[in-house]
Write a protein that holds these residues in place. Structure first.
Motif, mmCIF file in Angstrom:
data_model
loop_
_atom_site.group_PDB
_atom_site.id
_atom_site.type_symbol
_atom_site.label_atom_id
_atom_site.label_comp_id
_atom_site.label_asym_id
_atom_site.label_seq_id
_atom_site.Cartn_x
_atom_site.Cartn_y
_atom_site.Cartn_z
ATOM 1 N N ALA A 112 24.050 -95.867 14.448
ATOM 2 C CA ALA A 112 25.203 -95.555 15.307
ATOM 3 C C ALA A 112 24.741 -94.604 16.407
ATOM 4 C CB ALA A 112 26.294 -94.893 14.466
ATOM 5 N N TYR A 117 38.274 -90.869 24.634
ATOM 6 C CA TYR A 117 37.211 -91.357 23.749
ATOM 7 C C TYR A 117 37.453 -92.774 23.259
ATOM 8 C CZ TYR A 117 40.083 -89.900 19.679
ATOM 9 O OH TYR A 117 41.079 -89.744 18.742
ATOM 10 N N SER A 170 36.179 -94.982 19.907
ATOM 11 C CA SER A 170 35.520 -94.920 18.612
ATOM 12 C C SER A 170 35.444 -96.338 18.051
ATOM 13 C CB SER A 170 36.323 -94.001 17.683
ATOM 14 O OG SER A 170 35.947 -94.195 16.354
ATOM 15 N N TYR A 171 34.260 -96.890 18.045
ATOM 16 C CA TYR A 171 34.029 -98.241 17.521
ATOM 17 C C TYR A 171 34.946 -99.270 18.175
ATOM 18 C CZ TYR A 171 30.703 -96.319 14.318
ATOM 19 O OH TYR A 171 29.581 -95.705 13.803
ATOM 20 N N ALA A 217 31.687 -93.158 20.222
ATOM 21 C CA ALA A 217 30.934 -93.372 18.970
ATOM 22 C C ALA A 217 30.985 -94.866 18.698
ATOM 23 C CB ALA A 217 31.560 -92.604 17.816
ATOM 24 N N ASP A 218 29.840 -95.433 18.318
ATOM 25 C CA ASP A 218 29.848 -96.886 18.046
ATOM 26 C C ASP A 218 28.548 -97.264 17.341
ATOM 27 O OD1 ASP A 218 30.660 -99.605 18.130
ATOM 28 O OD2 ASP A 218 31.628 -99.258 20.065
ATOM 29 N N GLN A 269 32.010 -86.460 13.744
ATOM 30 C CA GLN A 269 31.232 -85.675 14.729
ATOM 31 C C GLN A 269 31.883 -85.785 16.112
ATOM 32 O OE1 GLN A 269 29.497 -87.639 12.331
ATOM 33 N NE2 GLN A 269 27.318 -87.182 12.538
ATOM 34 N N LEU A 270 32.346 -86.973 16.446
ATOM 35 C CA LEU A 270 32.994 -87.145 17.763
ATOM 36 C C LEU A 270 34.237 -86.245 17.849
ATOM 37 C CD1 LEU A 270 33.683 -90.387 19.729
ATOM 38 C CD2 LEU A 270 35.513 -88.775 19.354
ATOM 39 N N GLY A 295 29.926 -91.265 12.281
ATOM 40 C CA GLY A 295 29.902 -90.512 13.544
ATOM 41 C C GLY A 295 31.288 -90.196 14.076
ATOM 42 N N ARG A 296 32.342 -90.759 13.440
ATOM 43 C CA ARG A 296 33.679 -90.519 13.997
ATOM 44 C C ARG A 296 34.074 -89.044 13.876
ATOM 45 N NH1 ARG A 296 37.647 -94.910 11.469
ATOM 46 N NH2 ARG A 296 36.628 -94.211 9.549
ATOM 47 N N ILE A 299 26.389 -91.370 19.289
ATOM 48 C CA ILE A 299 27.488 -90.647 19.943
ATOM 49 C C ILE A 299 27.011 -90.358 21.356
ATOM 50 C CG2 ILE A 299 28.830 -88.537 20.042
ATOM 51 C CD1 ILE A 299 28.874 -88.289 17.258
#
Ligand code: SAM
Length: 215
Positions: free
Chosen positions: A205, A118, A120-121, A149-150, A32-33, A29-30, A207
């Protein structure tokens, strides 16, 4: 060093150099983010918990008309980020520093507000993740967005997979925030922001976005 910095340096001390290669298959998903950032021309984009700088580099290449900033609590990850940003020849447009997501300063890189922020994880590694979320929401100007995203709740995945994944993530100090959607909805309601939440890969995951309306 703070306890949070020591904890992350202990976690990533031996892993920083293999981090990008080993995480590619499962931090989904990173990209896509990054695609959904869509920052305005000349806008400022801030990654909280930027790690090795992988996302900042991809995002700066994808959105060359915006300016990129990142911070991380771990000096070891930051040192890897600086090396990668220099190698990518992006030092003029990607700046990083050390700070803690829970209480980062009101003025960072000489700026108070960022059009895109943002995680991300990263929220899944921060014990006081709700405070970090609120602090990030404070950094948005009208029209700004906070993207996340996570790891998700994995509720539509087989129980055995969920069990193994949770045990494995716990070894890396990662706790999926199952109640994140509710916390985001509440925050959005309190502030008059809009909230979107998309589950990916049967909940493996997600988003999500908080959007502050234009005045
Ligand atoms: C799983 S890594 C993700 C790195 C990067 N965002 C990515 O997507 O590849 C989590 C990162 O969050 C950082 N981190 C953890 N707690 C933090 C905190 N309280 N403040 C800032 N960064 C933090 C860690 O040092 C680590 O670099």
């Amino acid at each position: 060093m703070t306890e949070a910095a020591l904890r992350m340096d202990r976690m990533y001390g031996w892993q920083a150099s293999i981090y990008d290669f080993t995480r590619r298959p499962y931090l989904l998903g990173r990209d896509q983010l990054i695609e959904s950032l869509c920052p305005p021309n000349g806008g400022r984009v801030l990654e909280i918990g930027c790690g090795t700088g992988r996302n900042l580099i991809h995002a700066a290449r994808r959105w060359p008309k915006a300016h990129f900033f990142g911070f991380d609590v771990s000096p070891i990850m930051l040192s890897k980020a600086r090396e990668s940003i220099a190698k990518a020849d992006l030092e003029s447009n990607v700046r990083v520093t050390q700070a803690d997501a829970v209480n980062f300063p009101a003025i960072l890189f000489g700026e108070e507000l960022f059009q895109r922020v943002y995680f991300s994880y990263t929220l899944s590694m921060i014990p006081d993740w709700t405070a970090a979320l609120e602090r990030a929401a404070d950094a948005l100007p009208p029209g700004g967005s906070l993207l996340i995203a996570d790891f998700g709740d994995q509720r539509d995945l087989p129980a055995w997979f969920r069990f193994v994944l949770r045990r494995w993530l716990a070894m890396f100090d990662v706790t999926p925030r199952n109640d994140l959607e509710g916390v985001m909805q509440k925050l959005a309601g309190e502030r008059g922001y809009n909230c979107d939440f998309h589950r990916l890969y049967r909940g493996y995951a997600f988003i999500a976005a908080l959007r502050r309306p234009k005045d």
